[in-house]
Design an enzyme around this catalytic site. Structure first.
Site, PDB file in Angstrom:
ATOM      1  CB  CYS A   1       1.903  -7.770  -6.198  1.00  0.00           C
ATOM      2  SG  CYS A   1       0.698  -8.966  -6.852  1.00  0.00           S
TER       3      CYS A   1
ATOM      4  CB  CYS B   1       0.400 -11.238 -10.467  1.00  0.00           C
ATOM      5  SG  CYS B   1      -0.969 -10.295  -9.791  1.00  0.00           S
ATOM      6  CB  SER B   2       4.247  -8.008 -10.924  1.00  0.00           C
ATOM      7  OG  SER B   2       5.108  -9.127 -10.819  1.00  0.00           O
ATOM      8  CB  CYS B   3      -0.839  -5.829  -8.190  1.00  0.00           C
ATOM      9  SG  CYS B   3      -1.915  -7.137  -8.819  1.00  0.00           S
TER      10      CYS B   3
END
Lengths: 221, 198
Positions: free
Chosen positions: B103, B106-108
């Site tokens: 991601c 963000c950090s999905c």
């Protein structure tokens, strides 16, 4: 919004960190507390996950990077809670100083200013009546746009041409939902881009799929 | 962050404690709900869930087809679902195709099957570089892929979450589903490693 959070393809970050075996979920106690506070504070502020992500994107470089991923949760929660006037600006720092033995005056609790947002349903998936505008196998172009607010169209894909690999279910559009301007659900398309289209003729050969909302895409004449 | 322009930054641990106090003393956040969330992701929801999905797919061809056709529904068959898992798409790594997930914004990450993301996944170097030079990045992380393997990077820019079904390693033909589960690693299900035979 063109900020530090939109990292795809950017330079200057150095080497990756190889995976570590048995890394704890939360390496320090505060990280778990910050994670839980972030999640539980979203309904307190009357916000949604898109607005929370947009808060993260608006953090400055120090607040975004210096305390890592859970520092981002903490700092995003602070921004959200001060913008919705659940907390006064500086309330966290004042309390933190008092916790370590200083004697500082804490700001008065403000009158909350929640946005009056209510979701149409739980979660982000929605059904829409219209048929998808694009089909699997179709060539599409990601719009070359740089909206001032929240978007999930990464900069590195803008203006580039790819092929729809999968048509995904319709989702709430983050670009409007993050600003409490409506859900505007749209189909999402997993669009496959060739590496040389994105990065030039000298790129390693590979493909990237990016999950793009319908309004991010245009037909190719 | 400083409010008064001074150079000192209060530690995130102290500021988190302050935030928790401010919200719990007004009854806005329930400390027990915080504990339940933390326990959920420290002990109950992690890559073991994904490993069970993968081992089932390796040993049950009909399940494998359902998983690749509708990941969310097939994963729900094993009892897994919830936040960050509304729409999970499963892609298969083979001898000729290698998927790897990121991601960049963000950090999905697919929480119901993998738990919360590891530090390397959240690192700016990974987020920035895996969509630009994945072969170099994978090599840096310890995975050398033959030159003729096609790499497909999956950037999780919507609420779609991606799970990699790793290739079943040679030499495991005689193992049962239960014996396969502990071989399946988080890193293989994100696509930065392969599953190794025991």
């Amino acid at each position: 919004m063109d900020r530090i959070a939109d990292m795809g393809g950017t330079r200057g970050w150095g080497l990756t960190h190889p995976p570590r075996i048995d890394e704890p979920v939360f390496e320090e106690r505060w990280q778990g507390r910050a994670f839980a506070l972030g999640i539980l504070a979203i309904p307190v502020a009357g916000w949604n996950v898109d607005a929370f992500r947009h808060a993260t994107e608006r953090l400055d470089r120090t607040a975004y990077l210096d305390d890592g991923y859970y520092g981002r949760w903490l700092n995003s929660a602070e921004l959200m809670l001060t913008e919705s006037a659940i907390l006064a600006p500086d309330a966290i720092d004042a309390r933190a100083r008092n916790l370590r033995g200083e004697h500082v005056e804490e700001p008065p609790t403000p009158e909350p200013a929640r946005p009056g947002y209510a979701p149409a349903a739980e979660g982000s998936l929605r059904t829409v009546d219209a048929a998808p505008a694009f089909a699997a196998g179709e060539r599409v172009r990601a719009r070359d746009m740089s909206p001032p607010g929240h978007t999930r169209l990464p900069a590195y894909a803008r203006g580039h041409t790819g092929v729809v690999e999968l048509v995904q279910p319709a989702e709430v559009l983050p670009d409007t939902n993050a600003h409490f301007l409506g859900e505007n659900p749209q189909y999402v398309y997993s669009v496959r881009f060739d590496s040389r289209e994105l990065w030039g003729a000298g790129a390693e050969p590979f493909a990237v799929t990016v999950d793009l909302f319908e309004s991010y895409l245009e037909k190719i004449a | 962050m400083t409010s008064d322009g001074s150079a000192e930054r209060l530690s995130p641990a102290l500021r988190t404690e302050a935030l928790e106090q401010l919200l719990t003393e007004r009854g806005l956040v329930d400390p027990d709900a915080m504990d339940r969330l933390i326990t959920r992701y420290e002990t109950n929801v992690g890559p073991l869930n994904g490993a069970k999905v993968v081992a089932r797919a390796w040993t049950d061809p009909a399940y494998r087809r359902r998983l690749l056709d509708d990941g969310t529904a097939a994963i729900a068959e094993l009892g897994f679902g919830g936040p960050q898992g509304e729409c999970i798409v499963v892609v298969e790594n083979t001898a000729t195709t290698h998927n790897v997930v990121v991601c960049t914004l963000c950090s999905c990450y697919p929480w119901p099957v993998l738990g919360l993301p590891p530090s390397w996944y959240k690192d700016p170097a990974y987020r920035a570089r895996i969509v630009r030079e994945p072969r170099t990045v994978l090599s840096e992380m310890g995975l050398e892929l033959p030159g003729d393997v096609q790499i497909i990077v999956r950037d999780s820019t919507s609420e779609v979450r991606w799970l990699v079904l790793p290739e079943r390693p040679a030499g495991t033909e005689g193992l049962t589903e239960e014996q396969l589960v502990p071989l399946v690693t988080r890193d293989a299900m994100v696509g930065v490693a392969k599953v190794e035979a025991p």
